[in-house]
Design a protein around this motif. Structure first.
Motif, mmCIF file in Angstrom:
data_model
loop_
_atom_site.group_PDB
_atom_site.id
_atom_site.type_symbol
_atom_site.label_atom_id
_atom_site.label_comp_id
_atom_site.label_asym_id
_atom_site.label_seq_id
_atom_site.Cartn_x
_atom_site.Cartn_y
_atom_site.Cartn_z
ATOM 1 N N ILE A 1 -1.089 20.415 -0.160
ATOM 2 C CA ILE A 1 -1.851 19.605 -1.110
ATOM 3 C C ILE A 1 -3.072 20.410 -1.565
ATOM 4 O O ILE A 1 -4.022 20.626 -0.812
ATOM 5 C CB ILE A 1 -2.290 18.267 -0.489
ATOM 6 N N ALA A 2 -3.003 20.873 -2.796
ATOM 7 C CA ALA A 2 -4.089 21.639 -3.397
ATOM 8 C C ALA A 2 -4.264 21.178 -4.829
ATOM 9 O O ALA A 2 -3.454 20.408 -5.354
ATOM 10 C CB ALA A 2 -3.780 23.136 -3.356
ATOM 11 N N ASN A 3 -5.320 21.654 -5.466
ATOM 12 C CA ASN A 3 -5.460 21.382 -6.885
ATOM 13 C C ASN A 3 -4.583 22.331 -7.690
ATOM 14 O O ASN A 3 -4.065 23.314 -7.167
ATOM 15 C CB ASN A 3 -6.925 21.443 -7.310
ATOM 16 N N ALA A 4 -4.403 22.029 -8.951
ATOM 17 C CA ALA A 4 -3.460 22.787 -9.770
ATOM 18 C C ALA A 4 -3.996 24.155 -10.154
ATOM 19 O O ALA A 4 -3.226 25.028 -10.573
ATOM 20 C CB ALA A 4 -3.122 21.998 -11.029
ATOM 21 N N ASP A 5 -5.308 24.365 -9.999
ATOM 22 C CA ASP A 5 -5.918 25.637 -10.377
ATOM 23 C C ASP A 5 -6.590 26.271 -9.173
ATOM 24 O O ASP A 5 -6.604 25.710 -8.075
ATOM 25 C CB ASP A 5 -6.922 25.441 -11.520
ATOM 26 N N GLU B 1 6.542 33.963 -12.644
ATOM 27 C CA GLU B 1 5.406 34.141 -13.540
ATOM 28 C C GLU B 1 4.364 33.057 -13.269
ATOM 29 O O GLU B 1 4.701 31.880 -13.116
ATOM 30 C CB GLU B 1 5.872 34.083 -14.988
ATOM 31 N N LEU B 2 3.120 33.463 -13.225
ATOM 32 C CA LEU B 2 2.038 32.548 -12.885
ATOM 33 C C LEU B 2 1.309 32.072 -14.134
ATOM 34 O O LEU B 2 1.075 32.852 -15.066
ATOM 35 C CB LEU B 2 1.026 33.234 -11.962
ATOM 36 N N GLY B 3 0.913 30.795 -14.131
ATOM 37 C CA GLY B 3 0.000 30.311 -15.147
ATOM 38 C C GLY B 3 -1.353 30.980 -14.980
ATOM 39 O O GLY B 3 -1.671 31.542 -13.921
ATOM 40 N N GLU B 4 -2.203 30.908 -15.994
ATOM 41 C CA GLU B 4 -3.442 31.681 -15.990
ATOM 42 C C GLU B 4 -4.274 31.452 -14.727
ATOM 43 O O GLU B 4 -4.696 32.399 -14.071
ATOM 44 C CB GLU B 4 -4.284 31.359 -17.227
ATOM 45 N N HIS B 5 -4.531 30.190 -14.401
ATOM 46 C CA HIS B 5 -5.330 29.873 -13.222
ATOM 47 C C HIS B 5 -4.514 29.071 -12.207
ATOM 48 O O HIS B 5 -5.070 28.317 -11.404
ATOM 49 C CB HIS B 5 -6.580 29.090 -13.611
#
Length: 301
Positions: free
Chosen positions: A241-245, A268-272
């Motif tokens: 359980i973490a935040n999305a960024d 592939e990773l999203g920017e943050h």
């Protein structure tokens, strides 16, 4: 793909560790959702009369007290508990001597699990920890984003106890096939007032490498607890359980390339995008973070 279970929330819940940062958010969230909450803690010997809502001082290392708390053994407090949210613990390594940390946390969690079983309570949600993933990642993670697919890698006494709690839950569920036990591997819990310091992390990406730059807004942690309480699948399961960024202004790909250049990036990773994967929590629990530090503090990048 597994679909989230339609929410069926309990009507009365005990929350241990209710005076802590996450505990306060969970109690407020569940009460706002219409759930009758018995808040339990022993922090500072607080007088229950000084706490809003129903509150009870309980020493969780005393099994008898835990059973009584769960079954209405205190005057003016009803029984009828349908679920337990266990958040109480020495909250991190290095706060007490190792043996004291283990003695407190292992006894408290065993007593909560065993008392819930003795009381006929079929739903238990408890705070596991991101530390079982191998924090502080002095040994690099096996891949990123990290997920629940590799075995626990505790690197401290605190984390060792959390790994043992997860194993303990599996055996409690083996003994009682109707029991639902959900371990939430919470990232570093943050309140809104903590976000002012986040831009300073950009000066050195190694400052927060110890948990792959992750965090959890306490309000999103509380949402995850509600989702876990609605989970109706018997057995023991665990979720990151973490935040999305991340806590950083720099991209997640750049952070990994600089600090952990030899670690496999599996997609592939999203920017943050968080490097503590919440894909399983999204898929199974229907968890979706609603908050970000970026909503409160301007990033430096």
């Amino acid at each position: 793909m597994t679909e989230p279970v339609p929410p069926t929330l309990p009507t009365r819940v005990v929350v241990t560790g209710a005076a802590g940062k996450l505990g306060r958010a969970v109690v407020a969230h569940l009460r706002a959702a219409g759930i009758d909450v018995l808040a339990v803690d022993r922090a500072g010997g607080r007088d229950p009369r000084d706490v809003d809502g129903e509150f009870l001082l309980v020493d969780l290392t005393d099994y008898g007290q835990v059973v009584e708390a769960f079954t209405g053994g205190a005057d003016e407090h009803a029984g009828g508990v349908e679920a337990v949210v266990h958040l109480a613990a020495v909250p991190a390594p290095g706060l007490l001597l190792n043996a004291a940390t283990f003695a407190n946390n292992s006894a408290a969690t065993y007593n909560v699990f065993a008392a819930a079983r003795a009381a006929g309570i079929k739903r238990v949600v408890w705070a596991s920890s991101e530390t079982v993933l191998g924090l502080p990642f002095d040994t690099p993670p096996p891949y990123a984003p990290v997920d629940e697919e590799y075995p626990p890698r505790p690197e401290s006494t605190y984390s060792l106890n959390k790994a043992l709690e997860e194993e303990m839950a599996r055996h409690f569920c083996r003994w009682d096939p109707e029991l639902v036990m959900v371990g939430l591997r919470f990232s570093n819990v943050m309140d809104v007032e903590d976000y002012a310091s986040f831009p300073s992390f950009d000066a050195d990406p190694r400052l927060r490498r110890w948990n792959l730059w992750g965090y959890i807004d306490a309000r999103d942690g509380a949402q995850a607890v509600e989702r876990a309480l609605a989970n109706g699948r018997p057995g023991a399961d665990v979720f990151i359980i973490a935040n999305a960024d991340t806590v950083m202004s720099r991209s997640s790909a750049d952070l990994m390339a600089e600090v952990y250049p030899g670690v496999e990036i599996r997609r592939e990773l999203g920017e943050h995008e968080t490097l503590l994967s919440i894909d399983k929590a999204r898929r199974v629990l229907g968890y979706e973070p609603r908050h970000s530090w970026r909503d409160h503090v301007a990033p430096t990048g």
